[in-house]
Write a protein that holds these residues in place. Structure first.
Motif, PDB file in Angstrom:
ATOM      1  N   MET A  67       0.931  -1.297   0.011  1.00  0.00           N
ATOM      2  CA  MET A  67       0.176  -0.028  -0.038  1.00  0.00           C
ATOM      3  C   MET A  67       0.875   1.365  -0.133  1.00  0.00           C
ATOM      4  SD  MET A  67      -3.074   0.833   2.411  1.00  0.00           S
ATOM      5  CE  MET A  67      -2.077   1.198   3.864  1.00  0.00           C
ATOM      6  N   PHE A  68       1.855   1.183   0.644  1.00  0.00           N
ATOM      7  CA  PHE A  68       2.833   2.468   0.849  1.00  0.00           C
ATOM      8  C   PHE A  68       3.449   2.860  -0.518  1.00  0.00           C
ATOM      9  CE2 PHE A  68       7.040   4.260   1.378  1.00  0.00           C
ATOM     10  CZ  PHE A  68       6.675   5.491   1.874  1.00  0.00           C
ATOM     11  N   LEU A  69       4.081   1.615  -1.085  1.00  0.00           N
ATOM     12  CA  LEU A  69       4.766   1.491  -2.425  1.00  0.00           C
ATOM     13  C   LEU A  69       3.706   2.250  -3.444  1.00  0.00           C
ATOM     14  CD1 LEU A  69       6.926   1.022  -4.402  1.00  0.00           C
ATOM     15  CD2 LEU A  69       5.789  -1.399  -4.474  1.00  0.00           C
ATOM     16  N   LEU A  70       2.386   1.917  -3.530  1.00  0.00           N
ATOM     17  CA  LEU A  70       1.518   2.411  -4.799  1.00  0.00           C
ATOM     18  C   LEU A  70       0.975   3.749  -4.246  1.00  0.00           C
ATOM     19  CD1 LEU A  70      -1.051  -0.779  -4.725  1.00  0.00           C
ATOM     20  CD2 LEU A  70       0.569  -0.078  -6.515  1.00  0.00           C
ATOM     21  N   MET A  71       0.924   3.969  -2.985  1.00  0.00           N
ATOM     22  CA  MET A  71       0.519   5.476  -2.582  1.00  0.00           C
ATOM     23  C   MET A  71       1.892   6.366  -3.144  1.00  0.00           C
ATOM     24  SD  MET A  71      -0.491   7.313   0.918  1.00  0.00           S
ATOM     25  CE  MET A  71       1.121   6.909   1.688  1.00  0.00           C
ATOM     26  N   TRP A  72       3.190   5.928  -2.947  1.00  0.00           N
ATOM     27  CA  TRP A  72       4.420   6.575  -3.511  1.00  0.00           C
ATOM     28  C   TRP A  72       4.307   6.771  -4.786  1.00  0.00           C
ATOM     29  CZ3 TRP A  72       8.777   5.431  -6.537  1.00  0.00           C
ATOM     30  CH2 TRP A  72       9.671   6.481  -6.305  1.00  0.00           C
ATOM     31  N   LEU A  73       3.897   5.780  -5.568  1.00  0.00           N
ATOM     32  CA  LEU A  73       4.002   5.779  -7.019  1.00  0.00           C
ATOM     33  C   LEU A  73       2.885   6.616  -7.657  1.00  0.00           C
ATOM     34  CD1 LEU A  73       4.769   2.024  -7.870  1.00  0.00           C
ATOM     35  CD2 LEU A  73       6.330   4.183  -8.335  1.00  0.00           C
ATOM     36  N   PHE A  74       1.663   6.696  -7.040  1.00  0.00           N
ATOM     37  CA  PHE A  74       0.603   7.249  -7.690  1.00  0.00           C
ATOM     38  C   PHE A  74       0.443   8.819  -7.078  1.00  0.00           C
ATOM     39  CE2 PHE A  74      -0.520   2.825  -8.729  1.00  0.00           C
ATOM     40  CZ  PHE A  74      -0.665   2.966 -10.184  1.00  0.00           C
ATOM     41  N   ILE A  75       0.903   9.056  -5.955  1.00  0.00           N
ATOM     42  CA  ILE A  75       0.604  10.060  -5.510  1.00  0.00           C
ATOM     43  C   ILE A  75       1.810  11.053  -5.081  1.00  0.00           C
ATOM     44  CG2 ILE A  75      -0.616  11.584  -3.404  1.00  0.00           C
ATOM     45  CD1 ILE A  75      -2.285   8.863  -3.068  1.00  0.00           C
ATOM     46  N   ILE A  76       2.827  10.533  -4.279  1.00  0.00           N
ATOM     47  CA  ILE A  76       3.917  11.215  -4.012  1.00  0.00           C
ATOM     48  C   ILE A  76       4.827  11.778  -5.030  1.00  0.00           C
ATOM     49  CG2 ILE A  76       5.975  11.288  -2.392  1.00  0.00           C
ATOM     50  CD1 ILE A  76       4.456   9.525  -0.527  1.00  0.00           C
ATOM     51  N   ARG A  77       5.116  10.669  -5.757  1.00  0.00           N
ATOM     52  CA  ARG A  77       6.356  10.879  -6.994  1.00  0.00           C
ATOM     53  C   ARG A  77       5.659  11.784  -7.922  1.00  0.00           C
ATOM     54  NH1 ARG A  77       7.807   7.414 -11.648  1.00  0.00           N
ATOM     55  NH2 ARG A  77       9.737   7.993 -12.097  1.00  0.00           N
ATOM     56  N   PRO A  78       4.439  11.766  -8.496  1.00  0.00           N
ATOM     57  CA  PRO A  78       4.126  13.028  -9.205  1.00  0.00           C
ATOM     58  C   PRO A  78       3.929  14.189  -8.898  1.00  0.00           C
ATOM     59  CG  PRO A  78       2.546  11.006  -9.535  1.00  0.00           C
ATOM     60  CD  PRO A  78       3.456  10.892  -8.376  1.00  0.00           C
ATOM     61  N   ALA A  79       3.518  14.498  -7.562  1.00  0.00           N
ATOM     62  CA  ALA A  79       3.597  15.665  -6.919  1.00  0.00           C
ATOM     63  C   ALA A  79       4.951  16.195  -6.783  1.00  0.00           C
ATOM     64  CB  ALA A  79       2.921  15.760  -5.673  1.00  0.00           C
ATOM     65  N   GLN A  80       5.927  15.404  -6.399  1.00  0.00           N
ATOM     66  CA  GLN A  80       7.209  15.791  -6.536  1.00  0.00           C
ATOM     67  C   GLN A  80       7.719  16.432  -7.852  1.00  0.00           C
ATOM     68  OE1 GLN A  80       9.256  12.410  -4.800  1.00  0.00           O
ATOM     69  NE2 GLN A  80       9.142  13.244  -2.665  1.00  0.00           N
ATOM     70  N   LYS A  81       7.348  15.493  -8.885  1.00  0.00           N
ATOM     71  CA  LYS A  81       7.694  15.993 -10.206  1.00  0.00           C
ATOM     72  C   LYS A  81       7.298  17.472 -10.501  1.00  0.00           C
ATOM     73  CE  LYS A  81       8.592  12.872 -13.592  1.00  0.00           C
ATOM     74  NZ  LYS A  81       8.131  11.833 -14.459  1.00  0.00           N
ATOM     75  N   ARG A  82       5.812  17.506 -10.247  1.00  0.00           N
ATOM     76  CA  ARG A  82       5.250  18.861 -10.558  1.00  0.00           C
ATOM     77  C   ARG A  82       5.709  19.957  -9.691  1.00  0.00           C
ATOM     78  NH1 ARG A  82       0.511  16.680 -10.408  1.00  0.00           N
ATOM     79  NH2 ARG A  82       0.376  16.797  -8.233  1.00  0.00           N
ATOM     80  N   GLN A  83       6.202  19.801  -8.816  1.00  0.00           N
ATOM     81  CA  GLN A  83       6.766  20.798  -7.630  1.00  0.00           C
ATOM     82  C   GLN A  83       8.162  21.185  -8.231  1.00  0.00           C
ATOM     83  OE1 GLN A  83       7.413  19.576  -3.835  1.00  0.00           O
ATOM     84  NE2 GLN A  83       7.618  21.600  -3.155  1.00  0.00           N
ATOM     85  N   LYS A  84       8.760  20.062  -8.784  1.00  0.00           N
ATOM     86  CA  LYS A  84      10.152  20.483  -9.409  1.00  0.00           C
ATOM     87  C   LYS A  84      10.205  21.225 -10.668  1.00  0.00           C
ATOM     88  CE  LYS A  84      13.630  17.403  -9.091  1.00  0.00           C
ATOM     89  NZ  LYS A  84      14.207  16.215  -9.604  1.00  0.00           N
ATOM     90  N   THR A  85       9.188  20.803 -11.491  1.00  0.00           N
ATOM     91  CA  THR A  85       9.101  21.661 -12.817  1.00  0.00           C
ATOM     92  C   THR A  85       8.439  23.199 -12.428  1.00  0.00           C
ATOM     93  OG1 THR A  85       6.676  20.578 -13.039  1.00  0.00           O
ATOM     94  CG2 THR A  85       8.731  19.585 -14.070  1.00  0.00           C
ATOM     95  N   THR A  86       7.693  23.323 -11.421  1.00  0.00           N
ATOM     96  CA  THR A  86       7.223  24.638 -11.305  1.00  0.00           C
ATOM     97  C   THR A  86       8.375  25.496 -10.809  1.00  0.00           C
ATOM     98  OG1 THR A  86       4.865  23.764 -10.766  1.00  0.00           O
ATOM     99  CG2 THR A  86       5.521  26.001  -9.903  1.00  0.00           C
ATOM    100  N   ALA A  87       9.081  25.050  -9.865  1.00  0.00           N
ATOM    101  CA  ALA A  87      10.185  25.534  -9.290  1.00  0.00           C
ATOM    102  C   ALA A  87      11.202  26.022 -10.337  1.00  0.00           C
ATOM    103  CB  ALA A  87      10.969  24.768  -8.059  1.00  0.00           C
TER     104      ALA A  87
END
Length: 85
Positions: free
Chosen positions: A13-33
Protein backbone atom coordinates in the motif's frame (compact mmCIF):
# COMPACT_ATOMS: atom_id res chain seq x y z
CA UNK A 1 9.10 -14.73 7.89
CA UNK A 2 5.54 -14.55 9.17
CA UNK A 3 6.11 -10.92 10.15
CA UNK A 4 7.21 -10.06 6.63
CA UNK A 5 4.12 -11.73 5.18
CA UNK A 6 1.91 -9.91 7.68
CA UNK A 7 3.46 -6.54 6.79
CA UNK A 8 3.44 -7.09 3.03
CA UNK A 9 -0.04 -5.53 2.44
CA UNK A 10 1.06 -2.44 4.34
CA UNK A 11 4.32 -2.22 2.38
CA UNK A 12 2.48 -2.74 -0.89
CA UNK A 13 0.00 0.00 0.00
CA UNK A 14 2.84 2.42 0.81
CA UNK A 15 4.58 1.59 -2.47
CA UNK A 16 1.42 2.19 -4.49
CA UNK A 17 0.75 5.45 -2.67
CA UNK A 18 4.29 6.62 -3.41
CA UNK A 19 4.00 5.70 -7.10
CA UNK A 20 0.60 7.29 -7.69
CA UNK A 21 0.53 10.28 -5.31
CA UNK A 22 3.88 11.36 -3.90
CA UNK A 23 6.14 10.90 -6.94
CA UNK A 24 3.94 12.87 -9.43
CA UNK A 25 3.53 15.68 -6.88
CA UNK A 26 7.32 15.92 -6.45
CA UNK A 27 7.84 16.04 -10.23
CA UNK A 28 5.18 18.76 -10.59
CA UNK A 29 6.77 20.79 -7.77
CA UNK A 30 10.21 20.48 -9.36
CA UNK A 31 8.99 21.66 -12.79
CA UNK A 32 7.17 24.62 -11.23
CA UNK A 33 10.26 25.68 -9.27
CA UNK A 34 12.37 25.35 -12.40
CA UNK A 35 9.95 27.51 -14.39
CA UNK A 36 9.91 30.17 -11.67
CA UNK A 37 13.69 30.31 -11.52
CA UNK A 38 14.01 30.73 -15.31
CA UNK A 39 11.65 33.71 -15.65
CA UNK A 40 13.03 36.55 -17.75
CA UNK A 41 11.94 39.96 -18.93
CA UNK A 42 9.29 39.83 -21.63
CA UNK A 43 7.70 36.53 -20.58
CA UNK A 44 3.90 36.58 -20.53
CA UNK A 45 2.75 35.00 -17.27
CA UNK A 46 -0.31 34.13 -15.19
CA UNK A 47 -0.19 34.43 -11.41
CA UNK A 48 -1.79 31.95 -9.01
CA UNK A 49 -4.55 34.51 -8.54
CA UNK A 50 -5.31 34.56 -12.27
CA UNK A 51 -3.72 37.92 -13.11
CA UNK A 52 -2.24 38.05 -16.62
CA UNK A 53 0.77 40.25 -17.33
CA UNK A 54 4.23 40.58 -18.79
CA UNK A 55 7.46 40.34 -16.78
CA UNK A 56 9.06 43.77 -16.59
CA UNK A 57 11.93 43.11 -14.18
CA UNK A 58 13.32 40.18 -12.18
CA UNK A 59 14.97 40.37 -8.74
CA UNK A 60 16.19 37.56 -6.50
CA UNK A 61 12.87 36.99 -4.73
CA UNK A 62 10.42 39.25 -6.60
CA UNK A 63 9.06 39.72 -10.10
CA UNK A 64 7.74 43.01 -11.44
CA UNK A 65 5.00 42.64 -14.01
CA UNK A 66 3.04 45.09 -16.13
CA UNK A 67 -0.63 44.55 -16.82
CA UNK A 68 -2.79 45.72 -19.74
CA UNK A 69 -3.12 49.37 -18.72
CA UNK A 70 0.61 49.81 -18.00
CA UNK A 71 0.33 49.34 -14.24
CA UNK A 72 3.48 47.86 -12.73
CA UNK A 73 2.99 45.34 -9.93
CA UNK A 74 5.39 43.44 -7.66
CA UNK A 75 4.93 39.72 -6.90
CA UNK A 76 6.89 36.99 -5.17
CA UNK A 77 8.40 34.39 -7.54
CA UNK A 78 6.24 31.69 -5.95
CA UNK A 79 3.10 33.59 -7.03
CA UNK A 80 3.76 32.85 -10.71
CA UNK A 81 1.66 29.87 -11.84
CA UNK A 82 2.70 29.50 -15.46
CA UNK A 83 4.19 31.10 -18.55
CA UNK A 84 1.77 31.72 -21.39
CA UNK A 85 3.11 30.73 -24.79
Amino acid sequence: METLIALSPLLLMFLLMWLFIIRPAQKRQKTTANMQSELKRGDRIVTIGGLHGQVDAVDDATIYITVADGTRMQFERQAIARIVE
